[in-house]
Write an enzyme that holds these catalytic residues in place. Sequence first.
Site, PDB file in Angstrom:
ATOM      1  N   ASP A  14       0.882  -1.175   0.000  1.00  0.00           N
ATOM      2  CA  ASP A  14       0.000   0.000   0.000  1.00  0.00           C
ATOM      3  C   ASP A  14       0.914   1.217   0.000  1.00  0.00           C
ATOM      4  O   ASP A  14       1.747   1.370   0.899  1.00  0.00           O
ATOM      5  CB  ASP A  14      -0.873   0.027   1.256  1.00  0.00           C
TER       6      ASP A  14
ATOM      7  N   ASP B  71     -13.325  -3.687  -1.296  1.00  0.00           N
ATOM      8  CA  ASP B  71     -13.026  -3.282   0.085  1.00  0.00           C
ATOM      9  C   ASP B  71     -14.309  -3.349   0.916  1.00  0.00           C
ATOM     10  O   ASP B  71     -14.907  -2.323   1.244  1.00  0.00           O
ATOM     11  CB  ASP B  71     -12.517  -1.828   0.107  1.00  0.00           C
TER      12      ASP B  71
END
Length: 527
Positions: free
Chosen positions: A225, A380
Amino acid sequence: MITLLDYGAGNVRSVMNAVQRLGGTLTRVTKPEDILNAEKLIFPGVGNYESMIRILNQKKYIEPLREYLFADRPFFGICLGMQALFQGSEEDFSGNESLGFFKGRVARFKTNLAVPHMGWNGINIKQDSPLLKEIDPGSRFYFVHSYHIVPEDPSVVLATTTYDYEFASAVQKGNVMGTQFHPEKSGRVGMQLLKNFIRSEALHAAGPVEIRGKGLAKRVIACLDVRSNDDGDLVVTKGDQYDVRDKGGVRNLGRPVALAKRYYEEGADEITFLNITGFRDFPLKDMPMLKVLEETSKNVFVPLTIGGGIRDYTDSCGQVYTALDVASRYFRSGADKISIGSDAVEVAMAYLATGTKTGTSAIEQISRVYGNQAVVISIDPKRVWVDSPDSAKDHHVVQSSDSGPEGQAYCWYQCTVQGGRQVRDLDAVALARACESLGAGEILLNCIDKDGTNSGFDLELINAVRNAVSIPVIASSGAGCEAHFSQVFERTGAEAALAAGIFHRQEVPLQRVKAHLAQRGIPVRQE
Ligand code: 1PR
């Protein structure tokens, strides 16, 4: 001198980097005459067959290519570049003229297994070819395709691979050869194969052999990330349930390029970069991510996925950029797949509301040009606890092994956008199905409740999504130890498992995960 036939689609940077790493010098075909002037020609193809053949026709490359091939001059086709050697494909309805060097066609996989066939699979060797010199017959190579060749003449088959059934995965006739798998994405063995093509004087095969290889491996993926920290430096960060700040500051777990290189060397089967604040800015202004890909692909020869901010965009001067423009820049910078998060939710909701495919969504546009296998949907979801399946009739409700804050035994998984900042009235199963129908080739299935908790993957979520689609699913979020990886592969149908925190913090090295899986009898690639 190697000549690269780059017709404009897909990631050719990896092939260029691999050839250069092997000490080869490289030039590109820019006009039809360059083809006949080549000493050795490599044709890397990724994406859609129809679009490739159309471009080859438009650029007037078909005739010189035929002349080159039928003169038995050294040619190596990769993936679509090999499929182009045949007489046509089920992926092409345009009637464009193909190369027709080999008799036979290209057919779509007919199987109940996930399509695209994606990941590291073995080869059964059928010809004693210098192309396979010094390659351990137990090696696996990286495949990513929904179509495979069906040669009419069995004597041209160099290797086969088993995915439900046996299909031809490499061909060779004289100096003309090709592989369905991507050597430039197949780590050290792939580099050896490319080296054999580049360096060998004599490429003709010595005769038939019969050597059996291994089967498809489960993939272990390292995820980075990435975002700018408060000092403006691009860092790898990692959140707990998507919160990446510690005492106000963005956690810094390392530099993206250096970490990706480390994971490649440790045996990661793929590397995923998620630009987690990409939804805020226009990604093409976020040049550091392009640079990260360019630099990473110089040293990392396994597939790279990039996500974050892939959507249509109009800048302050009124200039319109399509999601396809953004994706194209990423592919040319070294990405093999792009991952779409927030935009996929909006697109899927519009599609489900109208039942109409517009053909203009990011998923449709990108998969049309680069192929379904290049489009990953990053989901998500957050759990929404309910007392019974009837409490959320419009959503896919599962019985959970955890329980909700008020003891609820059921939940559904609500889609979020902008990294969990906003929710939508759509569940993860419906999103996955809609995106598959629009042309996505893989699902990266996160779970905000599990992210960074080290408590194991959400097996109920993974099973619900895996059972709803026929494209590969990457299980993500929650890995805390080796046993979580064997659990996810033994108890769900996930094709791959991804982790971030435990790898970044060096709590569980990748090799230990692979060794554990191998010990449990789960097929993994161990170079
Ligand atoms: O919405 O298209 O711009 O894409 C944004 C992308 O950034 C999405 O793929 C989204 O998942 C990701 N993202 C956005 N915010 C965050 C955040 O963490 N604040 N990261 C974020 C998502 C989740 C996983 C993580 C696993 C494994 N990260 O990628 O790596 O949960 O973690 P673990 O092994 O440590 O548990 P768009």
